[in-house]
Design a protein around this motif. Structure first.
Motif, PDB file in Angstrom:
ATOM      1  N   THR A  97      -2.846 -26.951 -27.352  1.00 32.21           N
ATOM      2  CA  THR A  97      -1.741 -26.207 -27.475  1.00 32.21           C
ATOM      3  C   THR A  97      -0.984 -26.410 -26.107  1.00 32.21           C
ATOM      4  N   PRO A  98      -0.123 -26.451 -25.522  1.00 35.74           N
ATOM      5  CA  PRO A  98       1.391 -26.561 -24.513  1.00 35.74           C
ATOM      6  C   PRO A  98       1.093 -24.531 -24.610  1.00 35.74           C
ATOM      7  N   ASP A  99       1.601 -24.993 -22.808  1.00 36.25           N
ATOM      8  CA  ASP A  99       1.510 -23.194 -22.509  1.00 36.25           C
ATOM      9  C   ASP A  99       3.468 -23.429 -22.952  1.00 36.25           C
ATOM     10  N   TRP A 100       3.254 -22.456 -23.547  1.00 39.86           N
ATOM     11  CA  TRP A 100       4.617 -22.176 -24.397  1.00 39.86           C
ATOM     12  C   TRP A 100       5.373 -21.363 -23.554  1.00 39.86           C
ATOM     13  N   SER A 101       4.731 -20.624 -23.404  1.00 41.51           N
ATOM     14  CA  SER A 101       4.783 -19.085 -22.218  1.00 41.51           C
ATOM     15  C   SER A 101       6.187 -19.969 -21.211  1.00 41.51           C
ATOM     16  N   ARG A 102       5.292 -20.954 -20.478  1.00 43.31           N
ATOM     17  CA  ARG A 102       5.872 -21.882 -19.155  1.00 43.31           C
ATOM     18  C   ARG A 102       6.924 -22.740 -19.691  1.00 43.31           C
ATOM     19  N   VAL A 103       7.194 -23.239 -21.211  1.00 41.85           N
ATOM     20  CA  VAL A 103       7.743 -24.186 -21.151  1.00 41.85           C
ATOM     21  C   VAL A 103       9.353 -23.039 -21.496  1.00 41.85           C
ATOM     22  N   GLU A 104       8.670 -21.809 -22.041  1.00 45.48           N
ATOM     23  CA  GLU A 104      10.195 -21.081 -22.246  1.00 45.48           C
ATOM     24  C   GLU A 104      10.747 -21.084 -20.965  1.00 45.48           C
ATOM     25  N   ALA A 105       9.617 -20.654 -20.160  1.00 47.42           N
ATOM     26  CA  ALA A 105      10.478 -19.908 -18.929  1.00 47.42           C
ATOM     27  C   ALA A 105      11.618 -21.292 -17.804  1.00 47.42           C
ATOM     28  N   THR A 106      10.749 -22.091 -18.329  1.00 45.18           N
ATOM     29  CA  THR A 106      11.657 -23.867 -17.398  1.00 45.18           C
ATOM     30  C   THR A 106      12.789 -23.730 -18.495  1.00 45.18           C
ATOM     31  N   GLN A 107      13.195 -23.478 -19.641  1.00 44.04           N
ATOM     32  CA  GLN A 107      13.859 -23.203 -20.456  1.00 44.04           C
ATOM     33  C   GLN A 107      15.547 -22.467 -19.727  1.00 44.04           C
ATOM     34  N   ASN A 108      14.315 -21.203 -19.372  1.00 47.28           N
ATOM     35  CA  ASN A 108      15.373 -20.285 -19.372  1.00 47.28           C
ATOM     36  C   ASN A 108      15.794 -21.037 -17.526  1.00 47.28           C
ATOM     37  N   LEU A 109      14.742 -21.162 -17.000  1.00 45.85           N
ATOM     38  CA  LEU A 109      15.332 -21.419 -15.632  1.00 45.85           C
ATOM     39  C   LEU A 109      16.229 -22.568 -15.570  1.00 45.85           C
ATOM     40  N   LEU A 110      16.138 -23.896 -16.459  1.00 44.78           N
ATOM     41  CA  LEU A 110      17.504 -24.618 -16.137  1.00 44.78           C
ATOM     42  C   LEU A 110      18.177 -24.109 -16.976  1.00 44.78           C
ATOM     43  N   ALA A 111      18.815 -23.247 -17.446  1.00 42.69           N
ATOM     44  CA  ALA A 111      19.758 -22.476 -17.607  1.00 42.69           C
ATOM     45  C   ALA A 111      20.511 -21.779 -16.612  1.00 42.69           C
ATOM     46  N   LYS A 112      19.608 -20.784 -16.073  1.00 39.92           N
ATOM     47  CA  LYS A 112      20.565 -20.805 -14.906  1.00 39.92           C
ATOM     48  C   LYS A 112      20.542 -21.447 -13.586  1.00 39.92           C
TER      49      LYS A 112
END
Length: 365
Positions: free
Chosen positions: A271-286
């Motif tokens: 299982t991927p670290d989905w919380s980190r995936v979401e955090a990375t998406q949020n960081l890229l958006a910033k």
């Protein structure tokens, strides 16, 4: 919502609400398939509808490449989203005629050969929806879109945070540039000092420095970010070895080389670290608002890769096209766009237990 409580479908309008909410956008001129495992909804797949002249069998076999990715499926549901009208319906010679009927029947045949049961199909157009395979006046009645909007499942998914855009391209974030005139120079000068690196030498100072900077930024993703910080993070994405390491880190930050290679190849079975995936998406958006347009290709490719990991192929494809619109030869975007076009999915997205959808279901409140 209790994390062990599954999404309940009690009416046709529920399942018609489920498909676009799961995709994140309203399909247009699309064929969507939801695979089934018993009575459980599994993968939601979408492809563009073909030209009417396209060979139905060829199209059906291409679709089955996606469907068979779900090895646990024993059935499927089909959804045809189109504004096209069948010739018989236009002329009045066959009021039950549906566009793309030959293609849909070819898919049904291919599913039967694969041991899958096509348990339902629907036509959704600009006026409403109806069963796709109906041939009687009583069941071939056009229902209104309001039934989908007002369905219990649609209300539930809205409250659970499932967003819905007009189409896949509108799910792509591309904010206006708000940085300074020196942002591009900062990125260029920073990248100049990052030489060719061994992508498997995770102890290299430049790779370690890049990973540390991104990990620190992820830890403060809820805080504001400065232009200098954003440009530094973009700089690391300009180096292929560091970029690939950061891609893998979003899924699993282990230093095990075999796991690293599996992640990049889409063969990671845990299982991927989905919380980190979401955090990375949020960081890229910033980061994007501080990134000049000419420097955004790595960011769009990163966002596309993360969307692909989540099983959102249509959104991933839109991001890869966005990256290639800036750098037509950007290799990661070119390779991933081709992979998505051929129906390639990462193993994590094909397994209900490890999928992003399962992560979202368990974290609904």
């Amino acid at each position: 919502m209790n994390e062990n409580q599954p999404i309940k479908v009690t009416a046709t309008a529920d399942i018609l609400a489920y498909v676009p909410r799961t995709l994140g956008f309203q399909p247009r001129e699309s064929l969507a398939i939801v695979t089934l495992r018993g009575t459980q909804l599994a993968l939601t797949l979408r492809v563009d509808l073909p030209a009417e002249s396209a060979d139905p069998v060829d199209f059906a076999q291409a679709v089955m490449h996606y469907v068979l990715a779900d090895a646990a499926a024993d059935g499927a549901l089909m959804f045809v989203y189109t504004k096209e009208v069948a010739e018989g319906a236009k002329t009045g010679t066959n009021h039950f005629a549906k566009p793309y009927m030959a293609h849909a029947q070819a898919i049904e045949t291919e599913m039967e050969r694969a041991g899958l049961d096509l348990r339902g199909g629907w036509l959704i157009n600009t006026l409403g929806w109806m069963p796709f395979f109906c041939e009687e006046e009583g069941c071939c009645i056009l229902q209104q879109h309001e039934e989908i909007r007002d369905s219990a499942l649609n209300a539930h998914m809205v409250l659970a945070g499932y967003t819905l855009n007009d189409d896949a391209s509108r799910s792509v974030i591309d904010p206006a540039f708000t940085g300074s005139d020196t942002a591009h120079t900062k990125i260029e000068e920073g990248a100049y000092w990052l030489n060719l690196l061994d992508p498997l030498d995770f102890t290299d100072p430049s790779i370690s420095q890049g990973r540390a900077a991104w990990t620190t930024a992820l830890g403060t993703v809820e805080d504001s970010i400065t232009e200098d910080e954003a440009c530094e993070l973009v700089t690391y994405l300009r180096n292929r070895a560091i970029r690939d390491r950061l891609l893998a880190d979003a899924v699993d930050a282990t230093n095990d080389q075999e796991t690293y290679m599996q992640i990049l190849a889409g063969r990671y079975e845990s299982t991927p670290d989905w919380s980190r995936v979401e955090a990375t998406q949020n960081l890229l958006a910033k980061i994007l608002p501080y990134t000049p347009t000419e420097d955004r290709a790595p960011l769009f490719a990163f966002l596309g890769w993360l969307s692909w990991q989540q099983g959102s192929s249509s959104i991933a494809y839109a991001y890869f096209e966005k990256a290639l619109g800036i750098e037509p030869q950007y290799r990661l975007a070119r390779l991933m766009k081709e992979l998505v076009s051929r129906g390639g999915l990462p193993l994590a997205a094909m397994n209900q237990r490890t999928s992003y959808g399962e992560h979202k279901r368990k974290n609904q409140h």
